[in-house]
Design a protein around this motif. Structure first.
Motif, PDB file in Angstrom:
ATOM      1  N   GLU A   1       0.643  -1.139  -0.020  1.00  0.00           N
ATOM      2  CA  GLU A   1       0.123   0.062   0.019  1.00  0.00           C
ATOM      3  C   GLU A   1       0.833   1.156   0.086  1.00  0.00           C
ATOM      4  O   GLU A   1       2.169   1.344   0.419  1.00  0.00           O
ATOM      5  CB  GLU A   1      -0.803   0.151   1.412  1.00  0.00           C
ATOM      6  N   ALA A   2       0.365   2.428  -0.425  1.00  0.00           N
ATOM      7  CA  ALA A   2       0.904   3.581  -0.391  1.00  0.00           C
ATOM      8  C   ALA A   2       1.535   3.965   0.943  1.00  0.00           C
ATOM      9  O   ALA A   2       0.703   3.660   2.039  1.00  0.00           O
ATOM     10  CB  ALA A   2       0.258   4.705  -0.849  1.00  0.00           C
ATOM     11  N   ARG A   3       2.816   4.511   1.196  1.00  0.00           N
ATOM     12  CA  ARG A   3       3.421   4.821   2.293  1.00  0.00           C
ATOM     13  C   ARG A   3       4.004   6.218   2.388  1.00  0.00           C
ATOM     14  O   ARG A   3       4.364   6.664   1.115  1.00  0.00           O
ATOM     15  CB  ARG A   3       4.461   3.789   2.812  1.00  0.00           C
ATOM     16  N   GLU A   4       4.182   6.816   3.480  1.00  0.00           N
ATOM     17  CA  GLU A   4       4.516   8.062   3.368  1.00  0.00           C
ATOM     18  C   GLU A   4       6.491   8.309   3.701  1.00  0.00           C
ATOM     19  O   GLU A   4       6.817   7.300   4.332  1.00  0.00           O
ATOM     20  CB  GLU A   4       4.233   9.176   4.672  1.00  0.00           C
ATOM     21  N   ALA A   5       7.170   8.628   2.503  1.00  0.00           N
ATOM     22  CA  ALA A   5       8.342   8.839   2.608  1.00  0.00           C
ATOM     23  C   ALA A   5       8.657  10.240   2.864  1.00  0.00           C
ATOM     24  O   ALA A   5       8.272  11.228   2.367  1.00  0.00           O
ATOM     25  CB  ALA A   5       8.997   8.436   1.391  1.00  0.00           C
TER      26      ALA A   5
END
Length: 951
Positions: free
Chosen positions: A89-93
């Motif tokens: 899933e999309a993750r914050e970097a």
């Protein structure tokens, strides 16, 4: 897709990082493999590694690269970071990078999947809302301040599953010289172990690189310390290589090596320190495509005496480590004061305590001992009366200067230290600023130091900037004692005052600050500007300054057509396109913007502030710099990035003013115009030059006498001896060379050194060689003969015409000219040497002696031997008729000296002199014999002639 980008002061909390050696070696394996990131994500990994990966809640950093090129102190830095989201899933970097507070961001680019976002610098709109005003008035939070000269750039983005994001950050800075070194620092804090981590720094310095060093990594608690305890070896995997002008430093640790340094991924600061070759000259002037930058940092100068008042916070908040470390630093600083310095100490809380009332005391062992006792007994109590303490310190220093007739070339300063905000007495910042400025009245400088998170750093910055000082801010958990000592070392040794750098007004424009009231040892003056007349072949530069009792003028002409020397295209490290940039132009724009920001900070006029704001904004937009008045907006997504919410950069790191500070209110002499270069002192024929050939001119008799001295190499000849009367002595040391083929001499001798001693009204020594001059009048000064310069004191002036001659003038009544003889391709019998000429002897007494001096106030008569052997005195108008007669005779002090007619070449062979030549080492012409004129050492003032007997 959601994308956020911002700049912030503080640091985000790090997510826990597995410290398994297995993960480290696994990542290292992937670094060595040659396949794409997506293939890396899909690759099968050991079960334990998969488990550790599942523990990760954030994207992994696969690459962190820093590439920098430093050209003549101006640094271009590019930071590249790649993050991979291997999750489902999309993750914050979060990309986070500490950069120097003095640096300007020039670009930022993000690539997320197949989309790229480019940064664009635009002007910042004015904010007028009440919310903004309220936020501006709010005191800074504990995480608000920069970490000792560094700021944190942070960008946050959500990365879709199984994709990567790449960040590219560009920033530029002009390196500042402190304590004799430039320091370039890269912050390596990726917050996790990185598969591919590399730092590459390329340095190009045409002046020559010296003292290149790479100390161990520095962690945040010791940031700014400048000294490394214990191990001083470079970090593991560091490779250093350099030539005379180029250097390349790389840091490329494997994952295993990173783990050994710091398992949490916060490695520290990678530091490079170096200096360049320099001498006492006009400095290093570089010109490229219509712009110039001038670096001035002379060496071999004696320090100026200083008067210093230490104003130390002893309020209750200083309790514990802060006061203890302050005391430790002051103990060391007091020990470093010089015997010619004067000082006092003020402790303040809600009460103000002066150690020595109404005076500054000299530096003596007893006074240093008593001062240490006073500091040791200081105890923390009460509030913080900043205004009262500064008023007391300023009055103390002003009264001392006025009452003691302090020499204009001493340095006076206040060093002020506090850890808090004003709580007692005047507490309004604007009033404290105006009161301090009124009290100091431009007569000396104020240097401020803030410790901890509660200090009003903006107040300290402006106080220092308005009163020609510098400021520093240290965190509570840092080594304050070392910081304080390091800061004092920067300002503790002033070398020059009233430095003024002049260029022809019709050749340059938009020149940055060119008057600097003082120059401190280990620092550097930097001036930049634009050329108006690009058709000119050279740029004339003059530097005037004062050093203790001496006035110095340095001048030169710098060739403008220097594309091969200053063009940076093709330099290693600029393959990414920066080679097309004019680094000199960007250094000029950097300095100009910094000056505009400082001028705005000092201004209280709203109209002037608006003007300076618009001017700084316009230049920042032209050169794509992110400043307090510009923002970085991202194309396509319409996102923006702003710098930290500060008004201005600290004057201690701003590239302007930190190097030179005003410590006296007196003005520099106006620049000396170029026309003076054409003025030359008239040289007489009386001289000792060549092998060595002596010529004595007798103007009233209208003829000259010449002779040779066949000395031995190493002999020191007395040329002028008038020590008892005028106080002047001149000696010359001989150097040997083989005789020319088929010559009658066994060897040749030349003057390799001329020494001049002037004992009245004060003692001064001069030692002159073909390459350099040493002037010592209690303070030693070294000058190069290949640079034009003038050094002037109350009774002595030394003027150098580069690679040509040196004129020494004593009390305006005695002048000597020393010619410099250089051979580009010397024959075996030739040596670089000096010629000595007497230009003005009015100030020498009738009792002066020496090989030349004995003839300056005595007449010599020319006689003719007639055919019937009767002597006849020859009149002046008969000299021409006597030339062919080999039996001519001189009458010198009753002695008869046979002479023959000769011609001599003087002034580097430019003029022929007809003279009567005395043979046999001037036998009977000079008093005594040749050996009576041998001195025991270069500054020997004695004479072998007590009473001169007339023969």
């Amino acid at each position: 897709m959601i994308l956020w980008l911002w700049l912030c002061w503080g640091f985000s909390t790090s997510v826990g990082q597995p410290d398994s050696e297995l993960m480290a070696r696994y990542l290292e394996e992937k670094l060595m493999a040659d396949y794409s990131i997506m293939e890396q994500v899909a690759r099968r990994v050991p079960r334990q590694a998969k488990f550790l990966q599942r523990l990760e809640t954030r994207p992994r950093m696969s690459e962190f690269t820093v590439k920098s090129t430093i050209i003549s102190r101006y640094a271009f830095t590019t930071v590249s970071c790649t993050m991979v989201n291997s999750g489902s899933e999309a993750r914050e970097a979060v990309f986070e990078m500490q950069i120097p507070a003095a640096a300007f961001i020039s670009n930022f680019t993000m690539s997320i999947g197949n989309k790229t976002y480019y940064g664009e610098v635009t002007g910042k709109e004015k904010k007028h809302s009440s919310d903004d005003k309220a936020r501006d008035k709010k005191p800074p939070s504990p995480m608000d301040g920069r970490e000792n000269g560094y700021e944190t750039f942070k960008a946050s983005v959500f990365i879709p599953r199984k994709m990567q994001a790449k960040f590219l950050l560009h920033y530029e800075e002009l390196l500042q010289r402190r304590r004799g070194k430039y320091e370039y620092t890269v912050s390596i804090r990726p917050q996790q172990l990185v598969g591919r981590l590399r730092v590459e720094v390329n340095i190009l310095e045409n002046s020559g690189i010296v003292s290149l060093e790479v100390p161990p990594l520095r962690n945040s608690k010791h940031k700014g310390n400048g000294k490394v305890e214990g191990d001083v070896s470079p970090p593991p995997s560091t490779v250093v290589g350099h030539t005379k002008t180029l250097a390349k430093v790389t840091f490329n640790p494997s994952v295993v090596e990173q783990t050994r340094i710091a398992r949490n991924g916060i490695l520290g600061d990678f530091i490079i320190r170096y200096d360049v070759k320099r001498e006492l000259s006009v400095g290093d002037v570089q010109i490229l495509n219509g712009y110039f930058v001038h670096y001035f940092a002379p060496v071999d100068l004696p320090p100026l005496p200083k008067n210093v008042v230490f104003v130390l916070d002893s309020s209750a908040s200083m309790v514990g480590t802060k006061l203890k470390q302050t005391k430790e630093a002051l103990f060391t600083i007091l020990q470093d004061l010089r015997p010619e310095d004067h000082f006092n100490i003020i402790g303040f809380s809600n009460r103000i305590k002066v150690w020595q009332q109404d005076r500054l005391v000299p530096v003596t062992p007893n006074n240093i001992r008593d001062a240490k006792k006073y500091i040791h007994n200081m105890s923390p109590t009460g509030g913080t009366n900043i205004n009262g303490a500064l008023q007391t310190g300023a009055k103390l220093l002003n009264d001392y200067i006025a009452q003691n007739d302090i020499d204009a070339r001493t340095v006076s300063l206040i060093i002020f230290l506090t850890d808090g905000r004003p709580t007692v007495g005047e507490t309004q910042s604007s009033k404290i600023l105006s009161n301090t400025k009124d009290a100091i009245r431009d007569k000396f400088c104020l240097f401020t130091i803030g410790i901890g998170n509660d200090v009003d750093q903006k107040l300290l910055e402006r106080m220092a900037l308005e009163n020609c000082g510098m400021t520093r801010h240290f965190q509570e958990d840092e080594d304050a004692a070392s910081h304080l000592k390091g800061f004092y070392d920067e300002i503790g040794t002033p070398l020059l005052s009233d430095i003024r750098v002049d260029y022809p007004e019709d050749n340059v424009e938009q020149v940055t600050q060119n008057f600097f009231p003082n120059y401190f040892n280990g620092s550097e003056i930097i001036i930049a500007g634009k050329l108006i007349n690009r058709t000119s072949d050279s740029l004339h530069v003059e530097v005037t300054a004062s050093n203790s009792k001496k006035y110095i003028l340095l001048k030169t002409d710098v060739a403008i057509d220097l594309p091969s020397r200053n063009d940076i295209r093709g330099v290693p490290g600029l393959e990414d396109g920066k080679g097309d940039k004019n680094y000199i132009e960007r250094a000029w724009s950097y300095l100009t913007i910094k000056e505009l920001l400082n001028s705005r900070l000092k201004s209280d006029d709203n109209q002037e502030k608006d003007y300076l704001t618009e001017k700084a904004k316009s230049m920042a937009l032209t050169y794509n710099f992110v400043t307090p008045f510009t923002v970085l907006k991202m194309r396509e997504a319409g996102l923006h990035s702003e710098p930290p919410q500060e008004d201005f950069l600290s004057p201690s790191t701003d590239g302007i003013g930190e190097k030179l500070q005003s410590l006296q209110g007196h003005k520099a002499p106006p620049g000396i115009h170029r026309q003076q270069d054409k003025q030359r002192i008239k040289i007489s024929k009386t001289s000792a030059d060549g092998d060595p050939h002596f010529v004595i001119d007798f103007p009233s008799s209208k003829f000259s006498v010449c002779f040779n001295i066949d000395g031995e190499p190493g002999d020191i000849l007395r040329l002028v001896s008038d020590h008892k009367e005028s106080g002047v002595t001149v000696n010359g040391k001989l150097i040997g060379a083989p005789a020319p083929p088929n010559g009658h001499k066994k060897h040749r001798t030349y003057f390799s050194t001329i020494t001049i001693l002037s004992n009245k009204p004060e003692r001064s020594y001069l030692e002159i060689t073909p390459k350099r001059i040493i002037l010592d009048d209690g303070e030693r000064l070294l000058l190069s003969c290949d640079r034009s310069a003038v050094v002037r004191s109350s009774s002595l002036e030394v003027s150098i015409s580069a690679n040509s001659n040196i004129t020494v003038t004593i009390r305006d009544t005695i002048s000597f000219v020393i010619l410099i003889h250089h051979y580009k391709k010397p024959a075996p019998y030739q040596r670089d040497h000096l010629g000595f000429y007497i230009s003005n002897s009015k100030g020498l007494s009738s009792d002066s002696h020496g090989l030349l001096g004995q003839f300056l106030n005595h007449e010599v008569k020319l006689l003719q031997e007639s055919l019937n052997t009767s002597r006849q005195q020859v009149g002046q108008n008969q000299t021409e008729a006597l030339k062919p007669n080999p039996t001519n005779t001189l009458k010198v002090k009753g002695r008869l000296v046979p002479v023959v007619w000769k011609q001599r070449r003087i002034y580097n062979g430019q003029q022929e002199v007809d003279c009567w030549f005395a043979k046999n080492n001037a036998d009977k012409l000079i008093d005594g014999s040749y050996k009576d004129y041998l001195a025991s050492h270069p500054f020997d003032t004695g004479t072998s002639f007590g009473t001169i007997n007339n023969v």
